[in-house]
Each structure stands twice: as structure tokens, then as C-alpha cells.
Design a protein around this motif. Structure first.
Motif, PDB file in Angstrom:
ATOM      1  N   ARG A  14       0.824  -1.200   0.000  1.00  0.00           N
ATOM      2  CA  ARG A  14       0.000   0.000   0.000  1.00  0.00           C
ATOM      3  C   ARG A  14       0.866   1.260   0.000  1.00  0.00           C
ATOM      4  N   THR A  15       0.234   2.349  -0.409  1.00  0.00           N
ATOM      5  CA  THR A  15       0.939   3.614  -0.471  1.00  0.00           C
ATOM      6  C   THR A  15       1.276   4.128   0.926  1.00  0.00           C
ATOM      7  N   VAL A  16       2.490   4.639   1.070  1.00  0.00           N
ATOM      8  CA  VAL A  16       2.851   5.420   2.243  1.00  0.00           C
ATOM      9  C   VAL A  16       2.808   6.875   1.809  1.00  0.00           C
ATOM     10  N   ALA A  17       2.021   7.690   2.498  1.00  0.00           N
ATOM     11  CA  ALA A  17       1.816   9.059   2.027  1.00  0.00           C
ATOM     12  C   ALA A  17       2.001  10.064   3.152  1.00  0.00           C
ATOM     13  N   SER A  18       2.416  11.278   2.765  1.00  0.00           N
ATOM     14  CA  SER A  18       2.514  12.404   3.685  1.00  0.00           C
ATOM     15  C   SER A  18       2.175  13.655   2.892  1.00  0.00           C
ATOM     16  N   ALA A  19       2.235  14.802   3.531  1.00  0.00           N
ATOM     17  CA  ALA A  19       1.913  16.054   2.850  1.00  0.00           C
ATOM     18  C   ALA A  19       2.952  16.388   1.777  1.00  0.00           C
ATOM     19  N   ARG A  20       4.135  15.796   1.863  1.00  0.00           N
ATOM     20  CA  ARG A  20       5.204  16.105   0.911  1.00  0.00           C
ATOM     21  C   ARG A  20       5.326  15.103  -0.228  1.00  0.00           C
ATOM     22  N   GLY A  21       4.584  14.001  -0.159  1.00  0.00           N
ATOM     23  CA  GLY A  21       4.683  13.031  -1.230  1.00  0.00           C
ATOM     24  C   GLY A  21       4.118  11.683  -0.852  1.00  0.00           C
ATOM     25  N   CYS A  22       4.472  10.659  -1.633  1.00  0.00           N
ATOM     26  CA  CYS A  22       3.994   9.306  -1.386  1.00  0.00           C
ATOM     27  C   CYS A  22       4.991   8.309  -1.969  1.00  0.00           C
ATOM     28  N   ALA A  23       4.913   7.055  -1.550  1.00  0.00           N
ATOM     29  CA  ALA A  23       5.851   6.035  -2.004  1.00  0.00           C
ATOM     30  C   ALA A  23       5.183   4.673  -1.975  1.00  0.00           C
ATOM     31  N   ILE A  24       5.670   3.758  -2.834  1.00  0.00           N
ATOM     32  CA  ILE A  24       5.072   2.427  -2.902  1.00  0.00           C
ATOM     33  C   ILE A  24       6.056   1.460  -3.549  1.00  0.00           C
ATOM     34  N   TYR A  25       5.947   0.160  -3.182  1.00  0.00           N
ATOM     35  CA  TYR A  25       6.693  -0.918  -3.821  1.00  0.00           C
ATOM     36  C   TYR A  25       5.765  -1.670  -4.775  1.00  0.00           C
ATOM     37  N   SER A  26       6.333  -2.165  -5.875  1.00  0.00           N
ATOM     38  CA  SER A  26       5.582  -3.035  -6.775  1.00  0.00           C
ATOM     39  C   SER A  26       5.796  -4.485  -6.371  1.00  0.00           C
TER      40      SER A  26
ATOM     41  N   LYS B 197       7.149  -6.670  -8.147  1.00  0.00           N
ATOM     42  CA  LYS B 197       8.443  -7.085  -8.677  1.00  0.00           C
ATOM     43  C   LYS B 197       9.619  -6.441  -7.943  1.00  0.00           C
ATOM     44  N   GLY B 198       9.320  -5.619  -6.945  1.00  0.00           N
ATOM     45  CA  GLY B 198      10.382  -5.009  -6.162  1.00  0.00           C
ATOM     46  C   GLY B 198      10.784  -3.615  -6.584  1.00  0.00           C
ATOM     47  N   ASP B 199      10.102  -3.051  -7.591  1.00  0.00           N
ATOM     48  CA  ASP B 199      10.373  -1.657  -7.954  1.00  0.00           C
ATOM     49  C   ASP B 199       9.910  -0.749  -6.819  1.00  0.00           C
TER      50      ASP B 199
ATOM     51  N   LEU C 184       9.353  12.249  -9.585  1.00  0.00           N
ATOM     52  CA  LEU C 184       9.318  10.804  -9.382  1.00  0.00           C
ATOM     53  C   LEU C 184      10.726  10.232  -9.402  1.00  0.00           C
ATOM     54  N   ARG C 185      11.002   9.362  -8.448  1.00  0.00           N
ATOM     55  CA  ARG C 185      12.265   8.611  -8.417  1.00  0.00           C
ATOM     56  C   ARG C 185      11.902   7.131  -8.382  1.00  0.00           C
ATOM     57  N   LEU C 186      12.269   6.405  -9.447  1.00  0.00           N
ATOM     58  CA  LEU C 186      11.929   4.992  -9.588  1.00  0.00           C
ATOM     59  C   LEU C 186      13.209   4.165  -9.581  1.00  0.00           C
ATOM     60  N   SER C 187      13.299   3.221  -8.651  1.00  0.00           N
ATOM     61  CA  SER C 187      14.495   2.390  -8.549  1.00  0.00           C
ATOM     62  C   SER C 187      14.117   0.916  -8.500  1.00  0.00           C
ATOM     63  N   SER C 188      15.020   0.066  -9.001  1.00  0.00           N
ATOM     64  CA  SER C 188      14.806  -1.379  -8.990  1.00  0.00           C
ATOM     65  C   SER C 188      16.154  -2.072  -9.093  1.00  0.00           C
ATOM     66  N   ASP C 189      16.152  -3.382  -8.840  1.00  0.00           N
ATOM     67  CA  ASP C 189      17.388  -4.161  -8.922  1.00  0.00           C
ATOM     68  C   ASP C 189      17.808  -4.411 -10.362  1.00  0.00           C
ATOM     69  N   SER C 190      16.850  -4.362 -11.290  1.00  0.00           N
ATOM     70  CA  SER C 190      17.129  -4.737 -12.672  1.00  0.00           C
ATOM     71  C   SER C 190      17.438  -3.568 -13.596  1.00  0.00           C
ATOM     72  N   ALA C 191      17.300  -2.344 -13.126  1.00  0.00           N
ATOM     73  CA  ALA C 191      17.548  -1.184 -13.989  1.00  0.00           C
ATOM     74  C   ALA C 191      18.086  -0.023 -13.157  1.00  0.00           C
TER      75      ALA C 191
END
Length: 201
Positions: free
Chosen positions: A1-13, A15-17, A29-36
Motif C-alpha cells: 500500500r501507499t505510504v503518504a505524507s503532505a510532501r509526497g507518497c511512495a510504494i513498492y511493486s 516485482k520489487g520496484d 518521481l524517483r523509480l528504482s529497482s534491482d534490474s535497472a
């Protein structure tokens, strides 16, 4: 589920993204993963944002970022990111049009689709024996919205995004006049035309 605050939000897929959204004068947006390699992307929007909520599609191919306009601006805006291609699908967010321009709450992607379910927040029509609540199925790629109306017993708690089972495409609603844990589920989806329900006592 999304973790959210007044400054933004974050989530895992699945597949681990990991997607982290920071609200500046738009969307960062900052998107990170083990494969890219880590990808950063910006989107400028013509309105102030009070908060966000993020969701990956089940296949992790798309990331939706729901943006809440600040102040009295109605509706909800959804920015869509192509995780595989690492770019925004559209250069601007899609405005979700709900009944009577009410505010919306994004629940997430329905199973095996790239359709988003958005619940209307605070808008409902109450009658003697039932209450009609509103939702929308959003095709964020085409930017199209289909409005849904779901009739539930008036003695029910009104649904929120946390009461949605996206894997089965159903909204679960608790009855206040029945036995403890008396629940009903109502189907939602692009092809649902009648609010049949399942009861769990």
C-alpha cells in the motif's frame, strides 16, 4: 500500500520496484529497482497539490500517481508512468470526472487490467432504504472515465479506498444493523451494470 505524507507518497511493486514521489512545484518521481538504473522524472502541473497516492498495476508495467488539487478544486488528477519505458505516458495528468465534480480517492488498478478504480469522496444520495455511492473506472492511457453508481443499504458504512478488493473487483461494506462482521460486497468494473452482492456473516 501507499505510504503518504503532505510532501509526497511512495510504494513498492510486486516485482520489487520502488517509486517515491515528491511534491514540489509539480511531481518529482524517483523509480528504482534491482534490474535497472534509477530513473528520475518531472511533471509540471498548473495547480497546487495537497497530497498524493501511488499505485502499481498488477503486472508492474504502469505506475499511477493520484494528485489531490489544493483548496476547493474538485475532482482528482492522475499522472501515469510507463515503468518499462521509463517515461510519462501523457505529458499532463488526466482529470478524473466524477459525479457532480466531487473529490475522488484512488483505490488502485483492478486485477488483470490497466483500469483504475476511483471512489467519490463525500458524495452520495440517501433514500429511505438505500444509499447510492459513486465511483469511476478510469482508463489512464486514453484519459477516459466511466462513472458508476452503486446502491447499498442505508444502514451501511459508506466505503473508502481501504474497503476495496482490487484483486476481485469488489467493494466490501459493513452493515450496522446486522450481526457482528456482517459484510456485503458489491462488484465494480467496466462491464458491471447491476450491483449484485455477496453477503458474509
Amino acid at each position: 500500500r501507499t505510504v503518504a505524507s503532505a510532501r509526497g507518497c511512495a510504494i513498492y511493486s510486486r516485482k520489487g520496484d520502488f517509486a517515491a514521489v515528491e511534491l514540489r512545484k509539480g511531481v518529482h518521481l524517483r523509480l528504482s529497482s534491482d534490474s535497472a538504473a534509477t530513473t528520475e522524472a518531472e511533471m509540471t502541473v498548473p495547480f497546487a497539490i495537497s497530497g498524493c497516492r501511488a499505485a502499481f498495476s498488477q503486472d508492474s508495467a504502469l505506475l499511477a500517481v493520484a494528485l489531490d488539487p489544493e483548496g476547493e478544486s474538485p475532482g482528482l488528477e492522475v499522472a501515469l508512468f510507463d515503468v518499462t519505458g521509463r517515461h510519462w505516458v501523457r505529458p499532463e495528468p488526466t482529470k478524473v470526472k466524477l459525479a457532480q465534480d466531487s473529490r475522488g480517492e484512488m483505490a488502485g488498478f483492478l486485477r488483470d487490467t490497466h483500469d483504475l478504480l476511483v471512489l467519490s469522496s463525500g458524495l452520495y444520495f440517501q433514500e429511505e432504504d438505500r444509499t447510492t455511492v459513486f465511483a469511476a473506472i478510469v482508463d489512464p492511457i486514453e484519459g477516459k472515465t466511466t462513472t458508476l453508481a452503486v446502491a447499498v443499504p442505508t444502514t451501511s458504512f459508506l466505503p473508502s479506498a481501504s474497503a476495496v478488493d482490487l484483486s476481485e473487483g469488489r467493494i466490501w461494506i459493513a452493515r450496522t444493523d446486522g450481526p457482528p462482521c456482517h459484510l456485503r460486497s458489491y462488484p465494480v468494473g467496466r462491464h458491471v451494470t447491476e450491483a449484485s452482492h455477496t453477503v458474509v456473516a
